[in-house]
Design an enzyme around this catalytic site. Sequence first.
Site, PDB file in Angstrom:
ATOM      1  N   ARG A 103      50.879  76.557  64.555  1.00  0.00           N
ATOM      2  CA  ARG A 103      51.440  75.290  65.005  1.00  0.00           C
ATOM      3  C   ARG A 103      52.839  75.514  65.556  1.00  0.00           C
ATOM      4  O   ARG A 103      53.676  76.127  64.897  1.00  0.00           O
ATOM      5  CB  ARG A 103      51.521  74.287  63.848  1.00  0.00           C
ATOM      6  CG  ARG A 103      50.217  73.693  63.473  1.00  0.00           C
ATOM      7  CD  ARG A 103      50.371  72.421  62.679  1.00  0.00           C
ATOM      8  NE  ARG A 103      51.477  72.404  61.724  1.00  0.00           N
ATOM      9  CZ  ARG A 103      51.734  71.385  60.921  1.00  0.00           C
ATOM     10  NH1 ARG A 103      50.976  70.308  60.965  1.00  0.00           N
ATOM     11  NH2 ARG A 103      52.734  71.421  60.069  1.00  0.00           N
ATOM     12  N   THR A 107      56.607  70.724  68.013  1.00  0.00           N
ATOM     13  CA  THR A 107      55.644  69.696  68.441  1.00  0.00           C
ATOM     14  C   THR A 107      54.498  69.505  67.452  1.00  0.00           C
ATOM     15  O   THR A 107      53.772  68.512  67.552  1.00  0.00           O
ATOM     16  CB  THR A 107      55.025  70.085  69.787  1.00  0.00           C
ATOM     17  OG1 THR A 107      54.271  71.297  69.590  1.00  0.00           O
ATOM     18  CG2 THR A 107      56.091  70.319  70.845  1.00  0.00           C
ATOM     19  N   ASP A 199      53.367  75.703  52.876  1.00  0.00           N
ATOM     20  CA  ASP A 199      52.662  76.400  53.963  1.00  0.00           C
ATOM     21  C   ASP A 199      51.707  77.422  53.345  1.00  0.00           C
ATOM     22  O   ASP A 199      52.145  78.433  52.780  1.00  0.00           O
ATOM     23  CB  ASP A 199      53.696  77.090  54.867  1.00  0.00           C
ATOM     24  CG  ASP A 199      53.053  77.742  56.072  1.00  0.00           C
ATOM     25  OD1 ASP A 199      52.046  78.476  55.901  1.00  0.00           O
ATOM     26  OD2 ASP A 199      53.536  77.525  57.192  1.00  0.00           O
TER      27      ASP A 199
END
Length: 211
Positions: A103, A107, A199
């Site tokens: 990713r 954005t 994460d």
Amino acid sequence: MSELHEIEHPLIEHHLCTVRDKSTRPSEFRAAIGRLSVLVGVYATEDLATRTCKIQTPITDADCETLAVRVGLVPILRAGLGMVEPLQQLLPDSAVWHLGLYRNEETAEPVGYYDKLPHSGAPNVALVLDPMLATGGSVDLVIRRLLSWGVDEIRILSIIAARPGIERVLRDFPQVKLYVAVVDPELNEQAFIVPGLGDAGDRIFDTPQNE
Ligand code: PRP
């Protein structure tokens, strides 16, 4: 119709504590992701088609059931790699097709960096492996790629999935089934799942980004 399966099981609750806890070490985190992957994997395969076959036991003839479909595992790099070996324990004859995405941090849009799917030979059923489904952008890209490859049926296996990403997938891909250990309610401003687990890729591979 799209289907969401949020699996309820006490062992899922138990191992989710481990992966959510920020003090869990990477080795423990990997192990817990593996256990959760098996639990999700069992449910995600419970209605796979089988056909009858005759075998001989050491004692006599027996009618057995064997899988009638070719199942492919599709881990989304990197974090999906943590789910491959546990699923291979359940499906030892499955091919593994890697797709690499990350990713963009600004954005939150997925960027593809690895794809060597061949032109033919798509499996009947693809099990897409990624511990996290946040905005759903990564899974969206993967589903489109698998449909263009010619996969008949796509099932997404995730450990933690956020409500916005789930709704996106259910809306845009009515033919896809989603199997998740838990649904989290929302995303924060960086599009991280809340409460989530941080994460997953960084925790599996011990590559913290912000320390
Ligand atoms: C994470 C996660 C998913 C994706 C989910 O990967 O493992 O692939 O983000 O987000 P989305 O639903 O909003 O697309 P990441 O980009 O952190 O890459 P990594 O697996 O290499 O750590």
